[in-house]
Design an enzyme around this catalytic site. Sequence first.
Site, PDB file in Angstrom:
ATOM      1  CB  CYS A   3      -1.041   0.097   1.216  1.00 40.28           C
ATOM      2  SG  CYS A   3      -0.170  -0.122   2.640  1.00 40.28           S
TER       3      CYS A   3
ATOM      4  CG  HIS B  80      -4.456   0.640   4.842  1.00 44.35           C
ATOM      5  ND1 HIS B  80      -3.754  -0.132   3.712  1.00 44.35           N
ATOM      6  CD2 HIS B  80      -5.400   1.143   4.328  1.00 44.35           C
ATOM      7  CE1 HIS B  80      -4.221  -0.005   2.736  1.00 44.35           C
ATOM      8  NE2 HIS B  80      -5.569   0.745   2.734  1.00 44.35           N
TER       9      HIS B  80
ATOM     10  CG  ASP C 184      -7.887   1.658   0.613  1.00 41.56           C
ATOM     11  OD1 ASP C 184      -6.887   1.063   0.472  1.00 41.56           O
ATOM     12  OD2 ASP C 184      -8.706   1.477   1.743  1.00 41.56           O
TER      13      ASP C 184
END
Length: 587
Positions: free
Chosen positions: A370, A500, A521
């Site tokens: 991520c 995250h 996202d």
Amino acid sequence: MDPCLVTCCTMLSCNICGITVTSEPDMKAHLIVHMENEVTCPFCKLSGVNYDEMCFHIEAAHFEQNELEKNFERINTIQYGTSNSRKDSTLQCRMEVNSSIHSACASNHPKISAQGPPNNGILKHKGFYSENLTESRKFLKSKEKQSDRTKIKGSIYEAVYSPPECPFCGKIEGCSQDMETHVKTEHADILDTPLEDCNQPLYDCPICGLICTNYHILQEHVDLHLEESSFGQGMDRVQCSRDLELAQQLQQEEDRKRRSEESRQEMEEFQKLQRQYGLNNSGGYKQQQLRNMEIEVNRGRMHPSEFHRRKADMMESLAIGIDDEKTKTSGIMEALYRYYQNAATDVRRVWLSTVVDHFHSSFGDKGWGCGYRNFQMLLSSLLQNDAYDCLKGMSVPCIPKIQSMIEDAWKEGFDPQGASQLNNRLQGTKAWIGACEVYTLLTSLRIKCRIIDFHKSTGPLGTHPRLFEWILSYYSSEREGSPKVVCTSKPPIYLQYQGHSQTVVGIEERKNRTLCLLVFDPGCPSREMQKLLKQDTEASSVKQLRKFVGNLKHKQYQIVAVEGVLSSEEKIARRQASQVFTAEKIP
């Protein structure tokens, strides 16, 4: 005539050998001579014991025979008028058992054949006793089987064969005769029990009740008790010391086991973190991509030809260091502008960043990529902004290339602390990156940015309203008088929290004055993001981008905000400052 004078003038006769003496002390001294000689029990032939032990033995083991002996001795005393009848009653009571034992043991003494009438009486008694000895012994054996006196007899034998110890001073002698001599000579005052009608003072031992006629002897006796008690206490202290040592050893063993268990748990947690953050040498982007594509082929979800085509594209992308754009979605910011212009009646005003492409995770970086994907989103916006000409000619790099670029920044001297935490190596791993690595990479590319740390909650229920206020201030300095949809020149914001990261591309101010972030996202796949590209964008599609104040409740948030371009001198200064890198904290 006065009876006392008669008693004093009367001669005393020994019941064993018949010798006569003029005083009672002389008789006691004479009897000691007999005591030193070997005495044999006339009933069971026990020998090798002293006089006192033989007395106790006969009284305990041959009580019935001894009673006959004493009765017969009394008859002899009356018949021959022995000197015992002229003694006072107290002395007679003390000597009664002794006289019977003396007579019973007289047959063993050679002098008994030369005595007068008392000895003849004793011999007569012995003859009488020998005639009935067989029957008496039979009766005694049957009686001993039913009586507890056999236990006493056994204890006497045990006493005979154990080293004797003085009961008064604790001295140990080699044999019973030596101990008897010691007691008779050293403790005569204690053994000489006073007469009942004597006016001599008596002293009772407060510990065992022993009666003494001498105060100094009592004091020595009590001192022995105290020494014994002190010795017992010393043994107790020794035992306590041993118990304490054992307890300390047990505690040390328990501490060692606890530390070993803690070390094991720490190692397991560390290995778990290594696996979680990709530091366990299990391969990197390339290995994971190939492995996951093989799984898809085995499950029938991917055709073998598709596998080989994707593998070829990946190898080409890795070779040139540019992302293959398989996970890229463009045109979303334009679609959002149209949506807010034509719909979103509940929104009072919205601020949007410059153009941003969305990148989502692939087979090669799923679960750990991520941070890299959010950097690609941020860089895609900067590459489309003419103000950042320092990036001219650059393309969005692939994940392995980003890892290589961060390693190059570390080599230049940026963020040595962060480099050491990641072992100065990212290529070929699945190591996570965060706000610090993104800041380091942007600074090495001469992008001016800063890290802001929202390290604690500033609202109810663990919320962070100050974070929303800061982002609103970043996108807009003037709220009033501006149109409903404001397309700013500001790049998106990198948003990091535990586990995250996301990319903030805008912020809404709703009619009820609440704020709402718009975020991309990396976990959202392309098929969902492409729903926003429809001509009539639905509110449900925009809903997945919205993050209200109540949605962000993590303990800590960090953001990386881009503010311009650095000169070469500013880059050097920031590299030096990163040696002791600290994030700006709000509040």
